[in-house]
Enzyme design. Structure first.
Site, short mmCIF file in Angstrom:
data_model
loop_
_atom_site.label_atom_id
_atom_site.label_comp_id
_atom_site.label_asym_id
_atom_site.label_seq_id
_atom_site.Cartn_x
_atom_site.Cartn_y
_atom_site.Cartn_z
N GLU A 21 -1.03 -0.09 -15.55
CA GLU A 21 -2.16 -0.44 -16.54
C GLU A 21 -2.24 0.69 -17.81
OE1 GLU A 21 -2.62 0.59 -13.44
OE2 GLU A 21 -4.49 1.92 -13.26
N GLU A 41 -13.43 0.13 -7.46
CA GLU A 41 -11.87 -0.23 -7.65
C GLU A 41 -11.10 0.06 -6.19
OE1 GLU A 41 -11.75 -0.64 -10.71
OE2 GLU A 41 -13.70 0.11 -11.39
N SER A 74 -11.17 13.65 -3.28
CA SER A 74 -10.73 13.27 -2.05
C SER A 74 -10.41 14.68 -1.24
CB SER A 74 -9.44 12.41 -2.05
OG SER A 74 -8.84 12.34 -0.69
N ARG A 131 -11.26 9.02 -15.22
CA ARG A 131 -11.96 7.61 -15.72
C ARG A 131 -13.26 7.64 -15.46
NH1 ARG A 131 -7.85 3.44 -12.29
NH2 ARG A 131 -7.08 2.49 -14.12
N CYS A 182 -2.34 1.57 -6.23
CA CYS A 182 -3.25 0.51 -6.05
C CYS A 182 -2.36 -0.83 -6.55
CB CYS A 182 -4.57 0.50 -6.36
SG CYS A 182 -4.70 0.77 -8.00
N ASN A 183 -1.86 -0.56 -7.69
CA ASN A 183 -1.44 -1.81 -8.53
C ASN A 183 0.14 -2.08 -8.19
OD1 ASN A 183 -0.16 0.14 -9.90
ND2 ASN A 183 -1.60 -0.26 -11.78
P1 NAD Z 1 -10.33 6.31 1.07
O1 NAD Z 1 -11.24 4.78 1.17
O2 NAD Z 1 -9.90 6.79 2.32
O3 NAD Z 1 -11.06 7.31 0.40
C1 NAD Z 1 -11.52 7.19 -1.17
C2 NAD Z 1 -12.72 8.01 -1.36
O4 NAD Z 1 -13.85 7.38 -0.78
C3 NAD Z 1 -12.63 9.44 -0.69
O5 NAD Z 1 -13.04 10.50 -1.62
C4 NAD Z 1 -13.33 9.52 0.58
O6 NAD Z 1 -14.05 10.65 1.15
C5 NAD Z 1 -14.52 8.24 0.23
N1 NAD Z 1 -15.16 7.78 1.29
C6 NAD Z 1 -14.59 7.45 2.30
N2 NAD Z 1 -15.67 6.86 3.24
C7 NAD Z 1 -16.98 7.08 2.29
C8 NAD Z 1 -18.18 6.56 2.56
N3 NAD Z 1 -18.68 6.18 3.86
N4 NAD Z 1 -19.19 6.71 1.29
C9 NAD Z 1 -18.70 7.35 0.36
N5 NAD Z 1 -17.45 7.62 0.19
C10 NAD Z 1 -16.51 7.66 1.20
O7 NAD Z 1 -9.17 5.75 -0.03
P2 NAD Z 1 -7.73 6.87 -0.20
O8 NAD Z 1 -7.04 6.81 0.92
O9 NAD Z 1 -8.10 8.03 -0.67
O10 NAD Z 1 -7.09 5.80 -1.39
C11 NAD Z 1 -6.38 4.59 -1.15
C12 NAD Z 1 -6.99 3.54 -1.32
O11 NAD Z 1 -7.85 3.44 -2.41
C13 NAD Z 1 -5.98 2.21 -1.24
O12 NAD Z 1 -6.70 1.36 -0.42
C14 NAD Z 1 -5.77 1.85 -2.65
O13 NAD Z 1 -5.46 0.73 -3.02
C15 NAD Z 1 -7.25 2.30 -3.20
N6 NAD Z 1 -7.15 2.80 -4.85
C16 NAD Z 1 -7.48 1.95 -5.61
C17 NAD Z 1 -7.38 2.16 -6.92
C18 NAD Z 1 -7.72 1.02 -7.83
O14 NAD Z 1 -7.89 1.16 -8.86
N7 NAD Z 1 -8.25 -0.24 -7.42
C19 NAD Z 1 -6.65 3.28 -7.34
C20 NAD Z 1 -6.31 4.06 -6.49
C21 NAD Z 1 -6.50 3.91 -4.99
#
Ligand code: NAD
Length: 479
Positions: free
Chosen positions: A442, A248, A175, A158, A282-283
């Site tokens: 989606e 997102e 991640s 994406r 997420c959805n």
């Molecule tokens: P997370 O927030 O723990 O991590 C996501 C990414 O952010 C990782 O690569 C992490 O290392 C990075 N990150 C964490 N702290 C950061 C900082 N201070 N600065 C910059 N980057 C940082 O999320 P996760 O556990 O990997 O995923 C689950 C979450 O993601 C859920 O809340 C889910 O709803 C959301 N999600 C949303 C969508 C969407 O399209 N809206 C899609 C998938 C997942």
């Protein structure tokens, strides 16, 4: 055991950090790979490489950039089984779904390549004589993409596909829970002749690598997919240089089931929205509101269907509906939320515990809860697991109000055969996405964008691609 390195400026390099990140197979709890822990220096090196490569990349005609995206799709398809197995092993996605993610990712690159001849500006009538007002769409520069673990490969695409087709170069931070499939892709990119620095992968902690990528003056746009907490950190870091963000984030999707709904369709759709990747989407439907007159029948059917869900090892259980959660942290968080809900009076109709047949792995049974209150944690906070609280409503207005009573605004759904109910709900629900009589999921040509704390900006389709473009206005006067 495989050891992955950072991919910066077309080279695989071990980070100077002495530590490594260990990647586990969640089903077996065994370490399957390591990756060098990226540092702030790695992040800055990747940004500088992307910055150096950007002018030449932008100068290529879009159709030539598109050719590279098609090659990316081709290498993914040529290695589709290997990539699906890698994905399945690192984050416990059942192999069938892992294969879908890999195949859709290839399609995503092809889809975005298709924008090459369609990125358009505008010419606007001026109020002055002999003047044209031109709107040009131009790349922002260096795009940073920060990825979650749940759909790591697709979410990477994406960000990569939309940024590269529009003439940006890109730095991706996978991640630390699930970097393997992305790092294998980096290996394949070596074979397609992509100019060095156009695409870089730096793996490491969010608070170090993610933060450095977000606060650098080189970064033109940061696209993060992740939790609200990470989104808030990224916005704060981006504030230093007023860098554009596209976020997102999490969701708390309601599904509204009206008395006139097709019951079987509603039950099947809600279950598939909850069981897909063990509810870690997420959805996903996160709460269901059912009209009083059909509540008992719906809950009976839903409970029966959820109790038939099969759970197996992700890689070997080829016909399984779901598998392990991604990590012990996820298991602990979900178990704690269910126990807390029980203390607040929730009743467990099915699930609510780890399945007995596994002696290792982070498995949790599909769970239905009733007797929850609207202001409880289980109704207000994102669970991100196979747990579904079901509540009752009397009027559609009440269901819409309860659905909107959340800090999130990502996805929602309505099940009804009545046109007026559907129109009322689709106009009254405060969510970026509403599904009518279907499961929550989606399409690549749509627009996936959360409202409220679920994010800013969005991904997919024309509007997602345009996130990566600046608009330049030229007032061209002639004599
Ligand atoms: P997370 O927030 O723990 O991590 C996501 C990414 O952010 C990782 O690569 C992490 O290392 C990075 N990150 C964490 N702290 C950061 C900082 N201070 N600065 C910059 N980057 C940082 O999320 P996760 O556990 O990997 O995923 C689950 C979450 O993601 C859920 O809340 C889910 O709803 C959301 N999600 C949303 C969508 C969407 O399209 N809206 C899609 C998938 C997942």
């Amino acid at each position: 055991m495989k050891h992955y390195k950072q991919y910066i400026n077309g080279q695989f390099i071990d980070s100077k950090a002495t530590s490594v990140i260990e990647i586990l197979n969640p089903c077996t709890e065994q370490v399957i790979s390591t990756i060098s822990t990226g540092t702030v220096e790695d992040a800055n090196n990747a940004l500088e490489a992307a910055q150096a490569a950007q002018p030449a990349w932008e100068a290529l005609p879009a159709i030539q950039r598109a050719a590279f995206l098609h090659k990316m799709a081709d290498v993914i398809r040529a290695n589709r089984v290997f990539l699906a197995e890698t994905l399945s092993k690192e984050q416990a996605k059942v192999i069938g779904l892992a294969q879908v993610e890999i195949d859709v990712t290839a399609d995503y690159f092809d889809y975005n390549a298709g924008w090459a001849r369609r990125i358009e500006g505008e010419i606007i009538q001026s109020d002055r004589e002999k003047e044209h007002i031109y709107l040009h769409k131009v790349p922002i520069g260096v795009a940073v993409g920060i990825c979650p673990w749940n759909f790591p490969f697709f979410v990477m695409a994406r960000k990569v596909a939309a940024s590269l087709i529009t003439g940006n170069t890109c730095v991706i931070k996978p991640s630390s829970e699930a970097p393997n499939t992305i790092m294998e892709f980096a290996d394949f990119i070596q074979t397609i002749g992509l100019p060095n620095g156009v695409l870089n992968f730096v793996c490491g902690a969010g608070r170090t690598v993610g933060n450095a990528l977000s606060k650098s003056p080189i970064t033109g746009i940061i696209s993060l997919t992740g939790s609200v907490g990470a989104g808030q950190k990224v916005i704060t870091a981006a504030a230093e240089n007023i860098t554009k963000v596209s976020l997102e984030l999490g969701g708390k999707a309601p599904a509204i089931v009206c008395a006139d709904a097709n019951m079987e369709l509603a039950v099947n759709s809600v279950v598939s929205s909850k069981v897909i990747f063990s509810g870690q989407v997420c959805n996903c439907a996160e709460r269901v509101y059912v009209e009083d007159s059909i509540y008992d029948e719906f809950v009976d059917k839903l409970t029966k269907k959820m109790s038939q869900v099969t759970i197996e090892d992700a890689l070997t259980g080829v016909n399984a509906d779901m598998s392990s959660l991604v990590s012990k942290d996820q298991l602990d968080k979900i178990s704690e939320m269910v126990e807390f809900a029980k203390k607040e009076g929730a009743e467990v109709l099915v699930g609510g515990k780890r399945p007995e047949k596994f002696d290792r792995g982070y498995f949790y049974e599909p769970t239905i809860l009733t007797n929850c209150s609207q202001d409880s944690r289980i109704i207000q906070e994102e669970v991100f697991g196979p747990v579904l609280p079901v509540m009752k409503f009397n009027t559609l207005d009440e269901a819409i109000a309860m659905s909107n009573d959340t800090e999130f605004g990502l996805t929602s759904s309505i099940f009804s055969e009545n046109f007026n109910n559907i129109m009322k709900a689709t106009n009254g629900l405060h969510f970026g996405e509403t599904y009518v009589n279907r499961e929550h999921f989606e399409a690549i040509q749509g627009f996936h964008a959360g409202w409220k704390k679920s994010g800013v900006g969005g991904a997919d389709g024309k509007h997602g691609m345009e996130e990566y473009l600046h608009t330049r206005v030229v007032y061209a006067k002639y004599y």
